[in-house]
Structures are given as structure tokens and as C-alpha cells.
Design an enzyme around this catalytic site. Structure first.
Site, short mmCIF file in Angstrom:
data_model
loop_
_atom_site.label_atom_id
_atom_site.label_comp_id
_atom_site.label_asym_id
_atom_site.label_seq_id
_atom_site.Cartn_x
_atom_site.Cartn_y
_atom_site.Cartn_z
CD GLU A 1 -2.90 -0.26 2.60
OE1 GLU A 1 -2.59 0.43 3.34
OE2 GLU A 1 -3.78 -1.32 2.41
CB CYS B 1 -1.29 7.40 1.84
SG CYS B 1 -2.75 5.90 2.67
#
Ligand code: ADP
Length: 479
Positions: A246, A280
Site C-alpha cells: 500500500e 496516503c
């Protein structure tokens, strides 16, 4: 002061590597934690401990595993205040955000406790008479979990909970900037889960690198930067370990039309400024139809100006500091570069000096207008409380800007126009697609990205099973 070594095979041990210290980013002269790094020999012992624990645990029934995870979650909830405080002290975010992070991590884990009880196997038709064909899933083995500093509990829990509930052992290597919270998770595991099932290894990138390349690791789950993700992907290739990466994002919201501009702007600001923009999934670009450009710029500037920078432990604070001096340099360098290329700082644009916290790593909440899609501020992940505004004349142009970056994590569209909405769902090159709200995800939905934002199974929600278990085709013949 937090003091931890590493949790190896059920015992906390002083690391045989060097020592390191963590600091409060709002008051960097204050040390918060003192840690020792694990040596390569200790990492090997942790993998041996994990293999031993997993050989037993993989035989536990799904019901037993689910109950054990529930006990662990209850242990986390019991220490919620202490955990939230540790997040704020090492990471800097407002305490209210830390509390919400603890609660969200428990909600996601609770979904996993239920998910383990659902069916993940299939009965298939057989080609030959007297045969029963099945596709079953079994625990993968030992999982290495490497986590970043922006979500000190959410990212470890997102990996630990599915690992354990699907019958694996997990070795956690938290960020060296914020390890205290993950160490407390190790303590909670000590009282609620079988010995050796959850281990915590402390140290910096070198320790992470040794862990992911250790023999015996069957799966690597990583959340962090693209550069480190690439290095981990390469290490995983040597052992042919499964991966779930990720990585970053350069997330955008398109504001095409809205009957509630105020509500839309409120959501953009939350998505841009939580965790001081160090998420993020933070919204970093606002792509706005030219007719709405002025009210959007003014509305965002007004909201950014109203933010209160400060120590996360102070209840008046709405935006905390950046994590460290390196990150502060990076954010101010990118913003200065954008201004040089022609962007205008409508508000902010520089390092902030907060009275009483002069050494803290604060950056002024910044709205940049006149941003061109080729500028670095419009393409690179910034990881600060900074938003770039780009304007467009027609939807083709908007989608071109949206998808013209290397990342593909999350995206939002504000519009009541059915054609634009349908197009957005089909064409947004992002793992997550939100229509008429910000980018905050649900606790049970798949979470992940495409392009440079991720590889392998998404984390959170039902998709995780592909990473935490292996697939087996079974043929049973009647005798
Ligand atoms: P940042 O640069 O923002 O700190 P990283 O992606 O480098 O983000 O760090 C995320 C996590 O990855 C941290 O736990 C860090 O220690 C770890 N890490 C850094 N380099 C490596 C590597 N080569 N192999 C494995 N883990 C690493």
C-alpha cells in the site's frame, strides 16, 4: 518515556542492535521513547518462534481464532486512552484524531473477527464421476508486516487482525519514528493471544529489510513510500513471498457542480488536513470547473486560515506538526518550487512559527492556486497541509488532469450530473472512488490503489483473504 526492545517468542528482549530515540514533533527537544534495534540473529529467532506458534495456531478452528481476536480487540479498547496518547506524543496529530484512529482500528479488526467465520471455500463441479471437487483456503504461514509513522495503530492493526484471525503468525516492524503504540499492541497480544503469534521487532529500514528477506516469511504486507515498496517487492521476489503493498497517492477531488458548496468544501478541508495532510488518502489536488474557481479558492482559503496549529495534546489544536525536520524541508521545498513555477499561495506557503513551540515542525496550512498540471506540486505526493487548485473548462480536461499522475489511490467527485458521475466511476484511475463526499473510507470496504499506489490484495474488508490465505484445489474420489 517509552522503553522497548523487541517482543521475540513471547519475551521482551533488549535489542542487540543500536539504540534509537523518538521525539515529540511539536516539541522536538523532548524525547518520548527509547528503543533498541533487533539484530539479524534476533530476527531469525523471531521467525523461528513465529513458525513454531503458527504450526499450532493453524489448527485452531475459525471460531477459536475469531474469539481470540475479539479478546485482543477488547484488550486494545481497555487501553484506548493510553494508546491514543502514545500516538499523539510520537506522531503529533491532535488527540481527538488519535482517539478516532484507535476506534477505527478496532472497528476494522472487528469486521475481520466476523469475516473469519464466513465461507471462503467453494464446492466446484467435478469432471469425472464419483469425484467431489473443492477449492479451499488455508492459513499462509508467517507474515512480515512493515508499517509507517502516520497511523501508528491503524496500520499495524490492519495487518495484525487479519493475519491472526486467518491462522497466521505475524511479525510487526513498526516505523522507527512512532513505535510505542505497536509495542503496546505487543503487550496486549501477550495477555490475549498464544505466545509467539504476534511479535514486534524494532529498528529502522535496515531491520525491516532483514525481516522481509528472512527465510520462512510467506507473506509481506507493507504500507509506506513507493521507493521502499519497490525495494520490498524485489526482496519478496527472492523468496517468492506473496506481497500486499500500500503505497502513496496524489489524490484529487473534482468539483464539477454541487448544490451544497459549503458542505463540499468542509469535506475537502477535512480530507486535506487530517494528520496535517500526512495521509496516503489525503486530498492534495482540487480540480475545479472554471465557473466555480473563485468561490472554491475563497472558501478553501477561509477554512485553511481558520485552522489552529499546535501541540496535539492541546484540545484547541486542529492541525499538528509534521513528523520531522526532513518532512518539513520536503514540504517547504515543494511549495517553494510550486510558487517559483507560477503558483500563488492564497494562504500559507511557508514554515509556521507557533508561539511556545518554536522548535516544532509546523507548516502553515496552504492553498495554492494557478497550479498547472505539469508542475511538481501537482504531480508529487506532498504529505503536508497543502492543497493545489487546478481549473478546467470541460469534463475531458478534468479527467485528463485527474488521471495524469503516476498514483491511483483515491478520488472524489462532487456533481449532481449523472453523465459526469457515470464517467467518473468508469474512468477514475484510482482504487477508491467517492461521489459527493470526501475520501474517508468505511471500515469494511476494500482499501487500496492501482498504478504506483499499490500491488497485491487490498487491505481492509473481504479482499484480504487472498493475501492471508493460500488457495488449494482438492479432488476427493469415492472408493
Ligand atoms: P518514510 O520514508 O516516509 O519514512 P518508508 O516507506 O521508508 O517511509 O518507511 C515505512 C516503513 O518501512 C518504516 O517502518 C521503515 O522503517 C520501513 N523501511 C524502510 N526501508 C525499508 C526497507 N528497505 N525494507 C523494509 N522496510 C523498510
Amino acid at each position: 518515556m517509552y522503553r522497548f526492545g523487541s517482543l521475540i517468542a513471547g519475551q521482551w528482549r533488549a535489542g542487540e542492535g543500536g539504540e534509537f530515540t523518538t521525539f515529540n514533533p511539536a516539541r522536538p527537544t523532548e524525547a518520548v521513547g527509547s528503543y533498541t534495534s533487533a539484530s539479524q540473529a534476533q530476527i531469525r529467532r523471531a521467525v523461528e518462534g513465529a513458525l513454531k506458534a503458527q504450526r499450532v495456531w493453524r489448527n485452531a478452528t475459525a471460531v477459536e481464532r475469531s474469539s481470540a481476536l475479539e479478546r485482543f480487540i477488547a484488550g486494545v479498547e481497555q487501553r484506548a486512552d493510553e494508546l491514543a496518547k502514545s500516538i499523539t506524543l510520537e506522531q503529533g496529530k491532535p488527540l481527538s484524531e488519535s482517539r478516532a484512529e484507535v476506534a477505527k482500528s478496532c472497528a476494522e479488526a472487528r469486521f475481520m473477527a466476523g469475516e473469519a467465520l464466513r465461507g471462503h471455500s467453494e464446492l466446484m463441479p467435478a469432471a469425472r464421476p464419483g469425484m467431489r471437487n473443492m477449492v479451499i483456503r488455508r492459513p499462509r504461514g508467517v507474515i512480515a508486516a512493515i508499517t509507517p509513522w502516520n497511523f501508528p495503530i491503524l496500520t499495524p492493526m490492519r495487518k495484525l487482525a487479519p493475519a491472526v484471525v486467518f491462522g497466521n503468525a505475524v511479525i510487526l516492524k513498526p516505523s522507527e519514528l512512532t513505535p510505542s503504540t505497536a509495542c503496546m499492541l505487543g503487550e496486549i497480544a501477550g495477555g490475549t493471544l498464544p505466545e509467539g503469534l504476534v511479535q514486534v521487532i524494532n529498528g529502522a529500514g535496515e531491520v525491516g529489510s532483514q525481516l522481509v528477506s528472512a527465510a520462512g516469511i510467506a507473506g509481506i504486507t507493507f504500507t509506506g513510500s513507493v521507493a521502499t515498496g519497490r525495494a520490498i517487492f524485489a526482496s519478496a521476489a527472492q523468496n517468492l513471498a506473496e506481497i500486499s503493498l500500500e503505497l502513496g497517492g496524489k489524490n484529487a477531488v473534482i468539483v464539477n457542480d454541487t448544490h451544497d458548496l459549503e458542505g463540499c468544501l468542509d469535506q475537502i478541508v477535512t480530507a486535506a488536513c487530517m494528520c496535517a495532510g500526512q495521509r496516503c488518502t489525503a486530498i492534495s489536488r482540487v480540480i475545479v470547473r472554471q465557473e466555480l474557481h473563485t468561490p472554491v479558492v475563497e472558501g478553501l482559503a477561509k477554512r485553511f486560515k481558520a485552522a489552529t496549529l499546535g501541540d496535539g495534546m492541546d484540545s484547541a489544536t486542529t492541525i499538528g506538526p509534521l513528523i520531522n525536520a526532513r518532512q518539513l524541508d520536503r514540504v517547504s521545498g515543494l511549495v517553494a518550487g510550486g510558487i517559483q513555477e507560477g503558483a500563488e499561495a492564497v494562504t500559507g506557503g511557508a514554515i509556521a512559527h507557533v508561539p511556545g513551540l518554536e522548535a516544532g515542525y509546523f507548516f502553515k496550512p496552504t492553498v495554492l492556486s494557478n497550479v498547472g498540471s505539469k508542475m511538481k506540486v501537482a504531480r508529487e505526493e506532498i504529505f503536508g497541509p497543502v492543497i493545489s487548485i487546478l481549473r478546467y473548462a470541460n469534463p475531458d480536461e478534468a479527467f485528463g488532469i485527474l488521471n495524469g499522475v503516476d498514483y491511483g489511490l483515491t478520488s472524489a467527485l462532487f456533481s449532481d450530473n449523472n453523465d459526469v458521475i457515470q464517467r467518473f466511476i468508469d474512468e477514475s484511475e484510482n482504487g477508491m472512488i467517492h461521489v459527493n463526499h470526501g475520501t474517508i473510507p468505511d471500515n469494511h470496504m476494500p482499501f487500496g490503489g492501482v498504478k504506483n499506489s499499490g500491488v497485491g490484495a487490498y487491505s481492509v474488508g473481504p479482499s484480504v483473504v487472498g493475501f492471508y490465505t493460500t488457495e488449494h484445489a482438492v479432488y476427493v474420489k469415492r472408493t
